[in-house]
Design an enzyme around this catalytic site. Structure first.
Site: not given
Length: 419
Positions: A16, A115-116
């Protein structure tokens, strides 16, 4: 008790990016995201605009976080505010994925969000050494190359890796959980909505059953959970034990359950005629997405959110039709019926439309008494192809050229924001 020896133990990690949007803007402007209070705001010209990301100092020093409003941010000389740069954010996300692809093949990567990303490190020991060290090296390379700080969770499946990330790694930087950690690290968690996969409404229903911690959920009666929640009750029970049999990327590969669109209008829409314009534009978009996947739906839902100045909050209503459709005008006519039945003549600020109960388009029957059906479908296909080749505004309905239309303005956005 559940016998964990029956379940596979893989080496799954999820990475993350810390305050991703804020970190990206820090890189762009040569700032330190760990030291400078940064907020990325949907639209700096609107005081009520939402904060999309905040750097750690912004959260700690000024109590501004994702979901805060622009007017809540104090006037302070150290604070840096930015509009989102969605194309840039997507480019940075792709750069992260390319780094991951250096360590594992593409099929071992599941991009969960911008974002992950999950990665399956099972079997990479001979190449890179212990998976924990590999994750450390990946995080280091992402930072050295892109200047993006990250955190990571690891576990024997996607669920436990995500829980390790959310409940521990976001505070410590890295956390690895095993099945044996579930009773001590997961079961004490409360409120229940702190656990991935449990929302506020589900939490309230569980609370009414006397279930307040994840441990309560794990030791609840499975039959009672299935009676209350159906198949989701079974999933909730097994997730409380850390059981997840989904394959990496399965959430992407499974057939989509619905097609929908929601938008917050830039101003209050006071007349029915204006509202109709936006609904038609949105029906066009929803129908196009369904057609592209050769899907059609039988249940059509319309949600209306009234202005904050209205005396009612709005409504959400659905209607199931006899035959599945992906025809823009059929979807629109159902929406008009729902609007006629529920609209209170208040100013509208938010509209959502979706179609569910999907089935393959090939199941749609061509009626001998409706010879125009196939012509309408072919027309929709041609319009979709024109938009695909020349852009979403290459062909528009006339209503989009009125003051109420939003299609042209939104076509210039990426992910709902400026590029």
């Amino acid at each position: 008790m559940i016998d964990y020896t029956e379940f596979p133990k893989r080496k799954i990690a999820i990475l993350d990016m810390v305050s991703f949007y804020a970190s990206c803007m820090a890189v762009m402007h040569n700032l330190d995201v760990e030291k400078v209070p940064i907020a990325v705001v949907g639209n700096l010209e609107r005081k009520g605009s939402v904060v999309l990301a905040a750097s750690p100092p912004m959260k700690k020093r000024f109590m501004i976080k994702t979901g805060s409003r622009l007017y809540e941010i104090p006037k302070h000389p150290e604070i840096r505010l930015f509009n989102p740069k969605m194309t840039y954010f997507l480019d940075m996300s792709m750069a992260v994925t390319r780094i991951l692809n250096k360590y594992v093949p593409a099929e071992a990567i599941h991009v969960y969000s911008v974002d992950e990303s999950f990665i399956d490190l099972t079997g990479t020991e001979k190449l890179w050494g212990p998976p924990e060290e590999t994750v450390k090296n990946i995080r280091r390379e992402i930072y050295d190359t892109l200047k993006l700080p990250s955190t990571a969770g690891m576990g024997p499946n996607m669920l436990i890796a995500k829980l390790a990330l959310d409940l521990e790694a976001k505070k410590t930087g890295f956390a690895k959980w095993e099945f044996e950690d579930i009773s001590t690290k997961l079961w004490p968690v409360h409120p229940l909505s702190e656990m991935w996969g449990i929302g506020k409404k589900t939490e309230q229903r569980l609370n009414k059953m006397g279930i307040f911690t994840v441990g309560d959920l794990a030791n609840a009666n499975l039959n009672s959970l299935e009676s209350e929640f159906g198949i989701m009750g079974n999933q909730l029970y097994h997730h409380a034990w850390g059981i997840d049999l989904s394959e990496l990327g399965s959430t992407i590969l499974e057939r989509q359950a619905s097609y929908g669109k929601s938008q917050i209008l830039l101003r209050d829409y006071h007349t029915r005629e204006e509202v109709n314009v936006v609904i038609l534009e949105m029906c066009e978009d929803v129908a196009r997405r369904a057609r592209e996947k050769n899907q059609a739906g039988r249940t059509i839902s319309l949600g209306i959110g009234y202005s904050k100045h209205a005396y009612e909050s709005g409504f959400q209503r659905s209607r199931t039709i006899e035959e599945a459709t992906n025809d823009t005008m059929k979807i629109y006519r159902v929406c008009m019926t729902l609007l006629n039945e529920n609209y209170k003549k208040q100013a509208v600020r938010q509209i959502s439309i979706s179609i569910t109960k999907l089935e393959e388009e090939g199941s749609m029957q061509l009626s001998l008494f409706d010879p125009e059906k196939w012509q309408v479908r072919k027309l929709g296909t041609v319009m979709d192809e024109i938009r695909s080749d020349y852009g979403p505004t290459a062909i528009l309905r006339a209503v989009s050229l009125t003051d109420a239309g939003t299609a042209i303005k939104r076509s210039k956005l990426v992910g709902g924001h400026n590029e």
